[in-house]
Design a protein around this motif. Structure first.
Motif, PDB file in Angstrom:
ATOM      1  N   LEU A 263      41.381  40.659  32.195  1.00  0.00           N
ATOM      2  CA  LEU A 263      40.298  40.772  33.172  1.00  0.00           C
ATOM      3  C   LEU A 263      39.794  39.392  33.600  1.00  0.00           C
ATOM      4  N   ALA A 264      39.654  38.487  32.635  1.00  0.00           N
ATOM      5  CA  ALA A 264      39.186  37.135  32.949  1.00  0.00           C
ATOM      6  C   ALA A 264      40.171  36.424  33.876  1.00  0.00           C
ATOM      7  N   GLN A 265      41.461  36.573  33.606  1.00  0.00           N
ATOM      8  CA  GLN A 265      42.460  35.952  34.468  1.00  0.00           C
ATOM      9  C   GLN A 265      42.461  36.574  35.862  1.00  0.00           C
ATOM     10  N   GLU A 266      42.247  37.866  35.945  1.00  0.00           N
ATOM     11  CA  GLU A 266      42.160  38.526  37.254  1.00  0.00           C
ATOM     12  C   GLU A 266      40.959  38.006  38.041  1.00  0.00           C
ATOM     13  N   ARG A 267      39.845  37.753  37.349  1.00  0.00           N
ATOM     14  CA  ARG A 267      38.672  37.209  38.038  1.00  0.00           C
ATOM     15  C   ARG A 267      38.973  35.821  38.579  1.00  0.00           C
ATOM     16  N   LEU A 268      39.627  34.997  37.762  1.00  0.00           N
ATOM     17  CA  LEU A 268      39.964  33.647  38.212  1.00  0.00           C
ATOM     18  C   LEU A 268      40.923  33.701  39.394  1.00  0.00           C
ATOM     19  N   ILE A 269      41.886  34.604  39.355  1.00  0.00           N
ATOM     20  CA  ILE A 269      42.811  34.779  40.480  1.00  0.00           C
ATOM     21  C   ILE A 269      42.049  35.150  41.751  1.00  0.00           C
ATOM     22  N   GLU A 273      42.055  32.755  45.071  1.00  0.00           N
ATOM     23  CA  GLU A 273      42.660  33.202  46.324  1.00  0.00           C
ATOM     24  C   GLU A 273      41.662  33.218  47.471  1.00  0.00           C
ATOM     25  N   LYS A 274      40.408  33.575  47.181  1.00  0.00           N
ATOM     26  CA  LYS A 274      39.389  33.545  48.235  1.00  0.00           C
ATOM     27  C   LYS A 274      39.102  32.097  48.643  1.00  0.00           C
ATOM     28  N   ALA A 275      39.084  31.201  47.682  1.00  0.00           N
ATOM     29  CA  ALA A 275      38.845  29.788  47.995  1.00  0.00           C
ATOM     30  C   ALA A 275      39.968  29.218  48.846  1.00  0.00           C
ATOM     31  N   PHE A 276      41.212  29.492  48.470  1.00  0.00           N
ATOM     32  CA  PHE A 276      42.338  28.945  49.217  1.00  0.00           C
ATOM     33  C   PHE A 276      42.415  29.560  50.607  1.00  0.00           C
ATOM     34  N   ARG A 281      39.314  23.916  47.659  1.00  0.00           N
ATOM     35  CA  ARG A 281      39.992  23.877  46.371  1.00  0.00           C
ATOM     36  C   ARG A 281      39.038  24.280  45.244  1.00  0.00           C
ATOM     37  N   ILE A 282      39.611  24.441  44.066  1.00  0.00           N
ATOM     38  CA  ILE A 282      38.850  24.852  42.886  1.00  0.00           C
ATOM     39  C   ILE A 282      38.826  23.699  41.883  1.00  0.00           C
ATOM     40  N   VAL A 283      37.654  23.398  41.348  1.00  0.00           N
ATOM     41  CA  VAL A 283      37.552  22.464  40.233  1.00  0.00           C
ATOM     42  C   VAL A 283      36.880  23.206  39.083  1.00  0.00           C
ATOM     43  N   ILE A 284      37.544  23.211  37.931  1.00  0.00           N
ATOM     44  CA  ILE A 284      37.048  23.953  36.774  1.00  0.00           C
ATOM     45  C   ILE A 284      36.338  22.995  35.827  1.00  0.00           C
ATOM     46  N   ASP A 285      35.090  23.298  35.529  1.00  0.00           N
ATOM     47  CA  ASP A 285      34.259  22.418  34.709  1.00  0.00           C
ATOM     48  C   ASP A 285      34.650  22.472  33.240  1.00  0.00           C
ATOM     49  N   ALA A 286      34.287  21.412  32.511  1.00  0.00           N
ATOM     50  CA  ALA A 286      34.536  21.333  31.080  1.00  0.00           C
ATOM     51  C   ALA A 286      33.282  21.732  30.308  1.00  0.00           C
ATOM     52  N   GLU A 287      33.489  22.114  29.042  1.00  0.00           N
ATOM     53  CA  GLU A 287      32.376  22.497  28.166  1.00  0.00           C
ATOM     54  C   GLU A 287      32.535  21.765  26.830  1.00  0.00           C
ATOM     55  N   TYR A 306      49.186  28.098  41.177  1.00  0.00           N
ATOM     56  CA  TYR A 306      48.728  27.910  42.558  1.00  0.00           C
ATOM     57  C   TYR A 306      48.974  26.530  43.171  1.00  0.00           C
ATOM     58  N   ASN A 307      49.138  25.493  42.386  1.00  0.00           N
ATOM     59  CA  ASN A 307      49.245  24.170  42.994  1.00  0.00           C
ATOM     60  C   ASN A 307      50.474  24.069  43.889  1.00  0.00           C
ATOM     61  N   GLU A 308      50.268  23.502  45.065  1.00  0.00           N
ATOM     62  CA  GLU A 308      51.333  23.387  46.048  1.00  0.00           C
ATOM     63  C   GLU A 308      52.225  22.186  45.739  1.00  0.00           C
ATOM     64  N   PRO A 309      53.405  22.099  46.360  1.00  0.00           N
ATOM     65  CA  PRO A 309      54.319  20.994  46.053  1.00  0.00           C
ATOM     66  C   PRO A 309      53.737  19.604  46.314  1.00  0.00           C
ATOM     67  N   GLN A 310      52.861  19.473  47.303  1.00  0.00           N
ATOM     68  CA  GLN A 310      52.353  18.153  47.664  1.00  0.00           C
ATOM     69  C   GLN A 310      50.885  17.921  47.317  1.00  0.00           C
TER      70      GLN A 310
END
Length: 528
Positions: A263-269, A273-276, A281-287, A306-310
């Motif tokens: 479920l957590a991975q589906e939320r991140l997906i 996808e909405k951001a792209f 882009r997405i930046v994931i914070d550290a804890e 998700y990262n593109e070739p370039q």
């Protein structure tokens, strides 16, 4: 009423000028030297290694024209006087540590259960710290902030201020808000928002992040230990990473926990996808280190997906206050290079010094945090130098999130040497909204892409988050002396300009109107 407002504005400006005049003439330059000499590291290596410290003068001998703080008119040209005055007052108050301590005590006291008292406190905070450090209550107000920043040549990073969800229901709500956040950027000027910040603690229950981290640590040190749910990822640990959190073999995930992970991975997906789709882009914070391995796992899994070739679309975060930061960023980036994957990283100093040291001390082990602030600065600069070298000759991305003037100048100089310009799309300087404005505008004026980290949310929801940041970053708030001094200098200059304009007008054409109307014949919030 208009007359009253003008009188009040005049008195506030006069007070600000009096404070600026009261400061010793050399204080401004002393402040800049103190900021500069706190830490300087040579950027001269093609890979992270222990580097020698040196001393430079950021403000006094800026031969490469990264910063020009002598011309405050140009520096703050995009800031209205009312905003500048509010910022100067707020930063002066926030720099007083007892005020932060008192605020924390009040917010955590039983008095907050009294409706009238709570309403008074929250109202006071709303029109002081909240208005200065928070971009808005919702995506609409935050969008207005983004437009103002964009008009001044600065981009936004949207950060919905919620974290540490406890169950799937709260995670679903947070994911829904993050999706709305990404979608809201479609109505904003193109490129005005570069990133949406994601806290994995908001979309994955914290208990599960602890479980995953324990399992990942145990797997790293025990090659025969297998994780059936684990998908392809980049290296998470180095040999210098802390492993004391997991002292015995953890139980495998049960069926319910594996379902929660899915479920957590589906939320991140869904958020990605909405951001792209919205071209951000997405930046994931550290804890903290207790749960960071699981966050890195989720980050690198999404980056591979998700990262593109370039260019990278998903960025991870490296905290320079950790002793293993250089090793981890090197190992992860080298692995990404071998895979042909463009990796993106945000480099920060970190905000968990006290809690990390307390945990390590309670267990009788070495702290994962650098022993001195100088070592932290050196580590940050080494990570930045490594990544600048990496993105200079191959795909990748780098966000340098810092309020440290010296680190910014060194990185900017290195970027110029490598020819990493504003149009490369590989480099972004970033700082918190309401902090390090002089540095932000200085980098902007020098031709570098700059962003402000924009936390947003309702007052009662986001204040606990802001108070935690204030407690963790007391030193950062008190180190805003350069911003405060430059703001006071500019307020003094504007007040003198208004007086001069008024005198010129009076000499040219006598009037029977109010004296203050002569001074404020222009709007009180207009920058001169």
């Amino acid at each position: 009423m208009a007359m009253i407002n003008k009188d009040v504005s005049y008195k506030l400006l006069r007070s600000a000028a009096r404070r600026a005049n009261a400061a010793p003439p050399s204080k401004y330059h002393q402040t800049r030297r103190a900021t500069t000499n706190a830490t300087t590291t040579i950027f001269n290596s093609h890979a992270p290694k222990q580097v020698a410290a040196t001393t430079s003068n950021v403000a006094g001998n800026d031969s490469d024209n990264i910063f020009n703080f002598d011309d405050t008119k140009t520096l703050f040209a995009s800031v209205p006087t009312s905003k500048l005055l509010h910022s100067a007052v707020t930063l002066n108050v926030a720099a007083v540590e007892p005020m932060v301590d008192l605020s924390l005590w009040v917010m955590n006291s039983k008095l907050m259960k009294v409706p009238l008292f709570k309403q008074l406190v929250m109202g006071t905070i709303k029109y002081t710290a909240y208005d200065h450090f928070v971009a808005g209550r919702d995506t609409v107000e935050t969008g207005e902030t983004v437009r103002r920043l964009w008009d001044s040549g600065v981009r936004g990073m949207l950060d919905y201020g919620v974290e540490h969800a406890v169950d799937n229901e709260s995670c679903d709500l947070a994911a829904e808000q993050l999706i709305k956040t990404a979608e809201s950027t479609k109505s904003l000027p193109s490129s005005s928002v570069g990133f949406v910040a994601v806290k994995v603690t908001a979309i994955c229950p914290v208990y599960l992040l602890r479980r995953l981290s324990d399992l990942l640590r145990w797997e790293h040190n025990n090659s025969s230990f297998k994780l059936p749910w684990k998908q392809q990822t980049l290296p998470i640990f180095s040999e210098t990473s802390p492993f004391y959190h997991t002292l015995q073999q953890p139980a495998p995930l049960n069926a319910e926990e594996e379902h929660d992970l899915e479920l957590a991975q589906e939320r991140l997906i869904s958020v990605c996808e909405k951001a792209f789709e919205s071209d951000v882009r997405i930046v994931i914070d550290a804890e903290d280190t207790v749960i960071q391995p699981a966050i890195d796992y989720m980050t690198y899994w999404a980056a591979i997906k998700y990262n593109e070739p370039q260019r990278p679309l998903v960025y991870g975060t490296i905290q320079g206050f950790l002793k293993d930061a250089v090793d981890r960023i090197t190992i992860a980036k080298n692995a990404a290079n071998k895979m042909g994957l463009p990796a993106g990283f945000k480099i920060v100093r970190g905000a968990y010094m006290s809690s990390e040291r307390e945990l390590a001390n309670s267990l009788g082990v070495e702290s994962p945090v650098h022993d001195t602030i100088k070592n932290t600065h050196d580590c940050y600069n080494q990570c930045a130098a490594f990544m600048l070298d990496e993105i200079s000759n191959r795909p990748g991305g780098l966000i340098l999130a810092t309020h440290n003037l010296d680190s910014a100048r060194l990185a900017a100089r290195k970027a110029r040497e490598y020819g990493i310009g504003k149009d490369s799309g590989k480099l972004e300087f970033a700082s918190l909204y309401g902090m390090a404005d002089a540095m932000t505008f200085g980098l902007r004026n020098a031709g570098f892409p700059v962003s402000k980290y924009l936390p947003f949310g309702p007052v009662d929801q986001i204040m606990p988050y802001l108070l935690r940041r204030a407690e963790e970053n007391k030193g950062m708030l008190s180190s805003s002396a350069l911003d405060r001094q430059l703001m006071m200098t500019e307020l003094k200059r504007r007040m003198k300009a208004r007086f001069a304009a008024s005198e010129t007008q009076c000499k040219a054409k006598p009037t029977n109107g109010s004296y203050f109307e002569g001074i404020f014949h222009k709007r009180s919030d207009q920058a001169i």
